[in-house]
Design an enzyme around this catalytic site. Structure first.
Site, short mmCIF file in Angstrom:
data_model
loop_
_atom_site.label_atom_id
_atom_site.label_comp_id
_atom_site.label_asym_id
_atom_site.label_seq_id
_atom_site.Cartn_x
_atom_site.Cartn_y
_atom_site.Cartn_z
N ASP A 243 -0.43 1.76 17.62
CA ASP A 243 -0.46 1.32 16.39
C ASP A 243 -0.41 2.74 15.37
O ASP A 243 -0.61 2.63 14.43
CB ASP A 243 -1.48 0.76 16.06
CG ASP A 243 -1.79 -0.05 14.60
OD1 ASP A 243 -0.66 -0.37 14.17
OD2 ASP A 243 -2.66 -0.27 14.01
N TYR B 283 0.99 -1.24 0.02
CA TYR B 283 -0.09 -0.10 0.09
C TYR B 283 0.79 1.12 -0.05
O TYR B 283 2.18 1.39 0.29
CB TYR B 283 -0.83 0.05 1.18
CG TYR B 283 -0.25 0.15 2.45
CD1 TYR B 283 0.17 1.29 3.24
CD2 TYR B 283 0.27 -1.33 3.13
CE1 TYR B 283 0.81 1.30 4.37
CE2 TYR B 283 0.93 -1.15 4.46
CZ TYR B 283 0.89 -0.16 5.09
OH TYR B 283 1.69 -0.08 6.24
N HIS C 60 -2.28 -6.96 18.25
CA HIS C 60 -3.59 -6.27 18.17
C HIS C 60 -4.62 -7.48 18.61
O HIS C 60 -5.73 -7.52 18.05
CB HIS C 60 -4.02 -5.87 16.69
CG HIS C 60 -2.99 -5.08 16.02
ND1 HIS C 60 -2.14 -3.99 16.97
CD2 HIS C 60 -2.41 -5.02 14.80
CE1 HIS C 60 -1.44 -3.41 15.95
NE2 HIS C 60 -1.42 -3.79 14.96
#
Length: 301
Positions: free
Chosen positions: A253, A54, A186
């Site tokens: 994060d 990405y 996570h």
């Protein structure tokens, strides 16, 4: 600001972080550690690979430090991003600049050499991340995973598993059998729509009970089916923190690549008080645990 669904040249475009987060109401203990964050570029200094999964926003080491200063975080574990692949130049630059403040987690393949791993360790890397998230590309095969573990075993690095959904059930034996500290990123990105008694949550809690596995109480915005203030994900984090505070970590994060809705980092810090109401347990999760796992200098409390 790029939208979360934007694409460019066939690649997803990750939006930049929240531009004006609140100053947290919660005051964190000295030497608190953000156990999961990233830096991106800047691309004109540390170019992104052509085959990246990405397009990230530029978030430099200086941007990261400013965000941590605002939040009251003195230390951090910077996790190498798939957007940089196995080129650790940006990470190594941050570790050289702030050697007492930052540690790193690398992305490796069996093609990496022992000399390269030794250099990463010398620079302050203390973990390796293995990814099993389809949107980031294929995960390692069992043979590739064993080869990577053998590369880092001489340094007793931890192994951060980026998994989601049923993987916490399907990979139960793998997560227990690394022979190294296994850290689940996570909260395993479990599906909370089935509640706390779902198979994924039960597998995660069994893993935490084994004594071999750690979990990061991070990214409630990725798990929550409810949205801010993420009560369902906060509820899971609170259960895990109460179950095994000696093997829990907390992280922002930041800068939250590829989330559905960009969170306010100050709000995330304030949620810590709801996740870990006990001050002694908070100190363990924010200071003691990451210091031991990432080899920060020992300091008196």
């Amino acid at each position: 600001m790029a939208s979360q669904g934007a694409t460019r040249g066939g690649r997803r475009v990750a939006a930049p972080p929240h531009p004006d987060p609140k100053v947290p109401d919660l005051r964190l203990p000295p030497r608190s550690c953000d156990a999961h964050c990233h830096i991106f570029g800047p691309g004109d200094v540390f170019p992104y690979p052509e085959d990246r999964a990405y397009d990230p926003p530029d978030v430099s080491k200086e941007d990261l430090r400013r965000r941590h200063d605002l939040l009251g975080l003195d230390r951090a574990i910077i996790v190498q991003s798939a957007a940089h692949g196995t080129d650790h130049s940006a990470l190594l630059d941050a570790l050289r600049t702030y050697p007492d403040r930052y540690r790193g987690v690398a992305l490796l393949t069996p093609r990496n050499t022992p000399a390269e791993v030794a250099a990463l360790h010398h620079a302050g890397v203390r973990g390796v991340r293995v990814q099993f998230m389809p949107h980031l590309g294929p995960g390692p095969t069992p043979d590739e995973l064993r080869a990577v573990l053998d590369l880092v075993r001489p340094y007793a690095w931890h192994v951060a598993f980026h998994i989601g959904g049923d993987a916490v059930v399907d990979m139960y034996d793998t997560l227990r059998s690394t022979g190294l500290p296994a850290v689940i990123d996570h909260m395993a990105r479990v599906d909370l729509s089935t509640g706390m008694e779902g198979a994924q949550v039960r597998a995660l809690r069994r893993l935490l009970d084994t004594g071999d596995v750690w979990v990061k109480l991070s990214a409630p915005e990725r798990l929550s089916a409810e949205g801010p203030p993420y009560a369902d994900a906060v509820g899971l984090a609170r259960v895990l923190a109460a179950q095994a505070p000696e093997r829990c970590l907390w992280g922002t994060d930041f800068p939250h690549p590829n989330v559905r809705e960009m969170p306010d980092d100050g709000v995330l810090v304030d949620l810590i008080e709801r996740i870990v109401p006990d001050e002694e347990a908070r100190h363990r999760i924010l200071v003691t645990n990451p210091a031991g796992l990432a080899d920060f200098p020992a300091e008196p409390r």
